[in-house]
Design a protein around this motif. Structure first.
Motif: not given
Length: 419
Positions: A260-267, A318-323
């Motif tokens: 979840a943190a990686v998702n936010c950081v990538v965004i 996967t969460f980074g790609i989603f981002a």
């Protein structure tokens, strides 16, 4: 200046929401001892409140001042959050979560209308992108900070989060009031944007407004894109994907938090770069790209189940790609939808589409629970690959429809949405 205040208001509101979101389930189920049924019902009622509020908030934004609608909604959200401090039983807690959902979601369409009124057409994607980035940052900071003050071993351990959430929404409302003051003067698109000037359409009944919206073929395809992209990721972000990680991939709980943190950081890192790189691309083509990215993400997740030693790394990836897909999705969908809306019904249209997204997202946890509960992890992946591919098809059809002169976006968007 008023645009900066609007972006800051969005970030502050999500900071408050971020303090509550990661901990509400455990608080209701374990800390208060109300059980998983009440905890799940709280999330469902939050979604129901959101589903009810979105079209109402959008329609009110067409008929009243969007600033007034957004501020009133944030006050309702604050009231719902603070009521949770004194919720000493399941009924009070469920009611508070319902009101909380009402307030948070009703403000969304009104704030989108404010962006459309205060920002010229050529800058709208950029402002929506900044708004989304601010929300992601606020959510991340709120969740991180709450981890140091929330005590799930105590019945009173969540009150700092609830109070912070209420304060965040009240401060967000105050910033919107400040942004709406006449002192900032007339902004591009404030009064001379023909798509946002009421022409009497906004005074029609709800059924007539609904017929007016759904009579537009491009909006029907946009609705399918909205639903499929919501089901393809957002519906599973909070429950389905973590459940798959724990029950199929058998990763540690901390891996989910890292993802979840990686998702936010990538965004936060990529949002404005992506906006610049895609500035000349059509909205429909970008949504096709989002569907393709969603598909790739699910395929990577499928690979994680076949490589247990890499499961944690691939899940976070996967969460980074989603981002990456989210950085195209957020700045495009609302401006595109608004550009296709009937004159005088922009808020109503945005509210309807928010309700669609929320309603179908609420189905996600149920689908995940049934499929994963039956031990059908491969089916879970397969269903979402199919949904993501359907999103690509719907966006492709939308692009084809938008190429016809009668369906092309209005002039305020065409500078950004080159078909």
């Amino acid at each position: 200046m008023r645009t900066r205040l609007l972006i800051l208001a969005s970030a502050v509101a999500m900071l408050g929401w971020g303090t509550v979101l990661p901990y509400q389930y455990a608080y209701a189920a374990s800390t208060r001892g109300w059980g998983s049924l009440v905890a799940a019902a709280a999330s469902s009622l939050f979604s129901v409140g959101a589903l009810v509020a979105a079209p109402i908030g959008g329609r009110l934004a067409d008929r009243l001042s969007p600033v007034l609608v957004a501020v009133a909604s944030k006050v309702v959200a604050a009231a719902g959050a603070v009521s949770l401090v004194w919720a000493d039983g399941p009924t009070a807690f469920l009611t508070g979560m319902f009101v909380f959902g009402l307030g948070i979601t009703a403000a969304g369409p009104a704030q989108s209308v404010l962006v459309l009124r205060w920002v010229g057409g050529k800058d709208r994607r950029r402002v929506f992108a900044w708004q989304f980035t601010g929300q992601a940052l606020g959510m991340a900071v709120g969740a991180f900070a709450a981890g140091y003050v929330v005590d799930l071993d105590s019945h009173d351990g969540m009150w700092p989060a609830f109070v912070t959430a209420a304060g965040g929404f009240l401060l967000s409302g105050a910033l919107l009031v400040l942004a709406g003051l006449p002192r900032w003067g007339r902004q591009p698109g404030t009064h001379d944007d023909p798509t946002l000037v009421p022409d009497g359409t906004g005074s029609v009944g709800p059924r007539a407004a609904l017929r007016a919206v759904w009579s537009i073929p491009a909006l029907r395809w946009t609705a399918l894109v909205t639903v499929t992209l919501a089901l393809g990721f957002y519906a599973q972000f909070e429950s389905g994907l973590p459940a798959y990680a724990l029950t199929v991939l058998h990763v540690e709980e901390t891996t989910i938090g890292l993802a979840a943190a990686v998702n936010c950081v990538v965004i936060i890192a990529l949002q404005m770069l992506v906006v610049r790189l895609t500035a000349r691309r059509s909205g429909a083509a970008l949504l096709m790209g989002v569907g393709a990215i969603w598909t790739l993400s699910w395929l990577v997740l499928a690979a994680a189940s076949m490589a247990p030693e890499l499961a944690a790394v691939l899940f976070v990836t996967t969460f980074g790609i989603f981002a990456v897909g989210e950085t195209m999705y957020a700045p495009v969908l609302n401006p595109l939808t608004a550009s296709l809306a009937p004159s005088g019904l922009v808020g109503t249209t945005l509210g309807m589409f928010t309700a669609l997204q929320t309603g179908f997202s609420a189905v996600g946890p149920l689908v995940a629970g049934v499929i994963l509960g039956a031990g059908l992890g491969s089916l879970f992946i397969g269903v979402h690959v199919a949904i993501s591919l359907l999103a690509v098809f719907a966006a492709w059809r939308l692009r084809a429809v938008l190429k016809t002169p009668a369906a092309a976006p209005r002039p305020v968007e065409t500078a950004q949405l080159v078909a």
